[in-house]
Design an enzyme around this catalytic site. Structure first.
Site, PDB file in Angstrom:
ATOM      1  CD  GLU A  99       8.315  -7.071  -1.290  1.00 38.60           C
ATOM      2  OE1 GLU A  99       7.404  -6.594  -1.230  1.00 38.60           O
ATOM      3  OE2 GLU A  99       8.609  -7.719  -0.108  1.00 38.60           O
ATOM      4  N   GLY A 127       7.375  -8.623   3.168  1.00 37.69           N
ATOM      5  CA  GLY A 127       6.633  -9.805   2.505  1.00 37.69           C
ATOM      6  C   GLY A 127       5.396 -10.160   3.433  1.00 37.69           C
ATOM      7  NE  ARG A 128       4.389  -8.869   9.365  1.00 39.45           N
ATOM      8  CZ  ARG A 128       4.473  -7.936  10.472  1.00 39.45           C
ATOM      9  NH1 ARG A 128       3.537  -6.856  10.700  1.00 39.45           N
ATOM     10  NH2 ARG A 128       5.366  -7.984  11.500  1.00 39.45           N
ATOM     11  N   GLY A 129       2.601  -9.490   2.666  1.00 39.73           N
ATOM     12  CA  GLY A 129       1.658  -9.404   1.424  1.00 39.73           C
ATOM     13  C   GLY A 129       2.088 -11.048   0.458  1.00 39.73           C
ATOM     14  CE  LYS A 155       3.396   0.143   8.367  1.00 41.52           C
ATOM     15  NZ  LYS A 155       2.302  -1.185   8.390  1.00 41.52           N
ATOM     16  CG  ASP A 188       5.188  -5.895   6.498  1.00 42.83           C
ATOM     17  OD1 ASP A 188       4.227  -5.450   5.962  1.00 42.83           O
ATOM     18  OD2 ASP A 188       5.867  -6.954   5.789  1.00 42.83           O
ATOM     19  CG  ASP A 213       8.892  -2.552  -1.390  1.00 45.57           C
ATOM     20  OD1 ASP A 213       7.764  -2.180  -1.304  1.00 45.57           O
ATOM     21  OD2 ASP A 213       9.376  -3.818  -1.645  1.00 45.57           O
ATOM     22  CB  SER A 221      -0.946  -0.030   1.214  1.00 47.48           C
ATOM     23  OG  SER A 221      -0.321  -0.113   2.446  1.00 47.48           O
ATOM     24  CB  THR A 222       3.788   2.502   1.657  1.00 49.82           C
ATOM     25  OG1 THR A 222       3.172   2.136   3.115  1.00 49.82           O
ATOM     26  CG2 THR A 222       4.521   3.827   2.018  1.00 49.82           C
TER      27      THR A 222
END
Length: 266
Positions: free
Chosen positions: A120, A112-114, A138, A101, A98, A43-44
């Site tokens: 990445e 990488g929680r997504g 964060k 989290d 990038d 999202s960021t």
């Protein structure tokens, strides 16, 4: 590093989205014409993609190309008009942008929680500079404080690999790990699991066709992070983990008081 990290704090959704946009736009200010960029996921990072696309459309930036870290980012970049390259075709990645989290005081990251951690880490590790964009929620005293630390594993024997990962932390109180399952929104807005035809939970698949093990720590990860990294990567079946150690060159932190801090690698 610039300033000391503070524990995560609750931010309302609207304010947090504004902060994400502020940090993303500050990072895009570092982009010059002719650069090849690593394009992050999440999202960021999405705010950075939107800003890059706008600058390309107005001609403020020219001859910029991006190497996307996920299929989702690839689709977003195409929508906003960012030319793209495959990693193998990029002679040099000048800058990667990038989100993260979590960011600890040494600028180590959980990412990488997504589910995009492998691409990445490959792309951001290949670049000359890696700028991380976050809001102050964060910042953590140690990795693993606010949620899962993901590990990408091959599908074959993934439940067995999960057991081997658990053994790395078998004497650590409060540790648990699980395979990530796919969730959807039901009609009432509640999350529900996707089930296979035989009633079992459907496992999440990354863009690479792999599974994700989610590791949870009661009070974050204590101990030498590089030793822990090595222990995980020695497990056959583990592809990569979401601890990004020593990779960030700068972290741009948008704070709720309206200020922006730029933290630099020691």
């Amino acid at each position: 590093m610039g300033s000391a990290a503070s524990p995560p704090r609750a931010l309302d959704a609207a304010t947090q989205e504004d902060l994400k946009r502020v940090s993303a736009h500050r990072a895009v200010d570092m982009v010059g014409s002719g650069m090849t960029l690593g394009l992050g996921t999440g999202s960021t990072a999405a705010h950075a993609l939107d800003r890059l696309g706008a600058l390309l459309r107005t001609g403020a930036l020219r001859a910029v190309a991006g190497v996307p870290t996920s299929l989702k980012t690839e689709a977003h970049a195409a929508r906003v008009g960012i030319p793209m390259l495959a990693l193998a075709d990029a002679a040099e990645i000048h800058l990667s942008i990038d989100g993260a989290d979590e960011v600890d005081p040494d600028l180590n990251l959980v990412k990488g929680r997504g589910g995009s951690l492998l691409r990445e880490k490959m792309i951001e590790g290949a670049g000359a500079r890696f700028v991380v964009i976050v809001d102050e929620s964060k910042l953590v005293p140690r990795l693993g404080c606010t949620g899962s630390v993901p590990v990408e594993v091959v599908p074959f024997g993934s439940a067995y690999t999960l057991g081997l990962i658990r053994k790395v932390f078998d004497k650590l109180p409060g540790f648990h790990a699980r395979l990530r399952t796919v969730k959807s929104k039901a009609g009432d807005g509640q999350e529900e699991l996707f089930l296979t035809d035989n009633g079992q939970e459907e496992l999440f698949l990354t863009d690479n066709g792999n599974h994700i093990v989610e590791m949870f720590f009661e009070d974050g990860i204590h101990g030498n992070l590089r030793d822990i990294s090595d222990s995980l990567l020695r497990i056959t079946g583990v592809v990569e983990h979401g601890m990004f150690l020593g990779m960030a060159t700068k972290v741009i932190v948008a704070k709720k008081d309206g200020t922006v801090a730029v933290l630099s690698k020691k």
